[in-house]
Design a protein around this motif. Structure first.
Motif: not given
Length: 593
Positions: A526-543
């Motif tokens: 889900p997007p993040m609201e930071v100081e008026g910015h709508r930001l999106t991150v993801g992740a790469s996961i190794g197990i």
């Protein structure tokens, strides 16, 4: 590991900011307000004293806020209706003064006379400091600026009363403060650097009179017995009837942190009390009519004092002891038996959480015939150190010292040593300790576990475009989402930069591990609201699963890292399970999230 593609100046600024953060907090202890701005005059850090001096900023100031907004709130608080039309001019003049100021000046605000100074910090921006003139003069402010300009928080320890010493992993002294130099009669700090504490102790005694040598030999024995045990306080004699009390704490990197407290006055008071008790036993009348000197000493001592005679009657109990133990004044004025005092404390719930063996000892009278030092947690959360000294012929003298603040400080030091300062997650060292323990327990038959190595996708563009302040808030939100997704007991860590890890216990199969990884990806999506910015991150996961991917901590970390890199190559928001025999694809040129 991902290659850090962050420009060197930005890395230097971030490192300087990490160093300044604890210093800015430490300035609260000196009553100095502080606010730190970046090169664009955007707010980075501030402390509690800043909000006390300028309450108009409470709940309004933000990381990244322009200095002009800060000034606007300030002037809206100060200006009357006639001056408010000129507020824009005042703000412009304030910005120009902030950027060019070289010398401190004094102004009135909120009933205080505040001295303010502004100082550029290379690679960071500019820092402003305010001090209430009633709490210290210009010299204090100037000294504080010197400390900040050097980016060296250790100079603040020169303002405390106790000596401090830091040793390297080889137990050699790396740093001491000025009170330590004075306590042990050194020429300067450099005289101690590189020596072991025993050598400094010998130097302190080098000019002592021959009749004092037995005390010196006694001190050497105490050092030999106690320097090996971190955290156990011990006392050593010094020339000219002085005493030093040493409290040690070792960090996970092998460094030692030692506090050296001059307890000469306390020792003299204890000796006076013992001598007074010996005289009191010779005459019951003299005991009832305590000398004015003894009573004044008891009532002014920082420690609580209780004296129990050979018949187990409490003959002396000063006001500080009653305060520390919550004992009623009328009870102690009645010269109660020591057992009556214990019975009262028992009825008040003082010993509700005391171990059974200690509780049996208390019921049997609670007094040993040998010197004893121990700590007692109180029901109200305070920690009291109790020191009992038996009296020749029967009875005991007890001192009570509130060490709650010291224990909290030690706990904070331990917490900072094991946790990431930004996200409050455990750091790499603490994570590797948990992983090593998990391997050990699994070898003894515990359920298998999994290591998730996580690299945040799309973080570097956010950091580059919006700055470190926004990037830091994104990392905090990422950490919170991971913490909420992991089960109780699972270890979530920040390894550094935008890399994280999770230690998942009781993993029955591959699907169980993939399920957690999928939940982590879903939590981060889900997007993040930071100081008026709508930001999106993801992740790469190794197990990496134990024991399929390895049976020791280092191997599991390397394989989880390798699997994460494969996941990143495959595309954003991917999960890759390490397979035995798979090639290690990690390279020094790997892309960063």
């Amino acid at each position: 590991m991902s290659v850090d593609l962050q420009p060197a100046p930005l890395r230097a600024a971030a490192a300087a900011l990490d160093l300044l953060r604890p210093l800015v907090e430490a300035l609260d202890g000196l009553g100095i307000a502080c606010c730190l701005f970046d090169t664009a005059d955007a707010t980075l850090l501030w402390n509690r004293s800043f909000l006390q001096f300028f309450p108009e900023h409470a709940g309004a100031i933000q990381v990244g806020e322009p200095y002009a907004h800060n000034l606007r709130r300030f002037y809206e608080k100060r200006l009357d209706d006639l001056e408010k039309p000129a507020i824009e001019r005042y703000i412009a003049e304030g910005i120009a003064r902030h950027q060019a100021q070289q010398q401190p000046f004094v102004f009135s605000h909120g009933g205080r006379q505040l001295r303010v100074a502004s100082l550029p910090l290379p690679g960071v921006g500019r820092i402003r400091l305010w001090r209430d003139e009633s709490a210290g003069g210009p010299a204090s402010m100037a000294r504080c600026f010197t400390d900040v300009a050097d980016l060296d928080g250790t100079a603040l320890f020169d303002h405390v009363a106790d000596g401090f010493m830091v040793t390297d992993p080889d137990h050699c002294i790396a740093w001491v403060n000025e009170p330590f130099v004075h306590l042990y009669g050194l020429v300067d700090r450099a005289a101690a650097r590189g020596l072991r504490f025993e050598a400094v102790y010998r130097l302190a005694w080098s000019g002592a009179a021959p009749q004092e040598h037995p005390l010196f030999e006694q001190g050497l024995v105490v050092l030999e017995e106690n320097l090996r045990f971190a955290g156990a306080p011990f006392e050593v004699p010094l020339p000219q009837a002085r005493w030093s009390r040493v409290v040690a704490q070792h960090g996970p990197d092998g460094r030692g942190y030692f506090a050296h407290v001059d307890i000469t006055v306390l020792k003299r008071q204890q000796q006076q009390l013992l001598a007074a008790e010996r005289r009191a036993r010779e005459s019951e009348t003299l005991l009832r009519q305590k000398s004015a000197l003894l009573e004044a000493t008891l009532e002014r001592m920082e420690q609580g004092i209780m004296m129990v005679n050979a018949q187990r009657v409490v003959e002396v109990c000063n006001r500080r002891a009653m305060q520390l133990l919550d004992l009623p004044e009328d009870l102690m004025a009645s010269r109660p038996s020591f057992q009556s005092v214990l019975d009262y404390q028992m009825a008040q719930g003082e010993f509700d959480h005391t171990p059974a063996d200690v509780l049996d000892f208390i019921r049997e009278g609670g007094i040993l015939g040998v010197s004893q030092r121990y700590e007692r947690p109180r029901p109200d959360g305070r920690v009291i150190e109790i020191f009992s000294v038996p009296i020749e012929g029967g009875g005991v003298v007890r001192t009570y010292t509130d060490i709650s603040d010291r224990r909290r400080s030690e706990a904070r030091i331990r917490h900072l040593a094991r946790h990431d300062g930004l996200t409050a997650l455990v750091n790499r060292d603490a994570f590797l300790e948990s992983l090593t323990e998990a391997v050990h327990v699994a070898r003894l038959g515990a359920a298998p576990f999994a290591v998730h190595y996580i690299d945040i996708d799309n973080f570097k563009p956010i950091n580059d475009r919006f700055g470190h302040a926004v990037g830091d808030q994104v990392l905090v939100m990422v950490a919170d989402r991971m913490r909420q997704t992991a089960k109780d007991g699972e270890v979530v860590a920040r390894l550094g930069g935008d890399e994280f890890a999770v230690l998942q216990y009781r993993v029955g199969n591959e699907q169980s591990a993939r399920s957690l990884a999928d939940r982590l990806l879903a939590a981060l999506a889900p997007p993040m609201e930071v100081e008026g910015h709508r930001l999106t991150v993801g992740a790469s996961i190794g197990i990496a699963l134990y024991p399929e991917a390895g049976d020791d901590a280092d191997l599991l970390m390397r394989h989880a890292d390798s699997a994460m890199y494969v996941a990143k190559v495959q595309g954003a928001a991917s999960v890759q399970l390490y397979a035995r025999g798979a090639p290690v694809l990690r390279s020094s040129a790997s892309p960063s999230g």
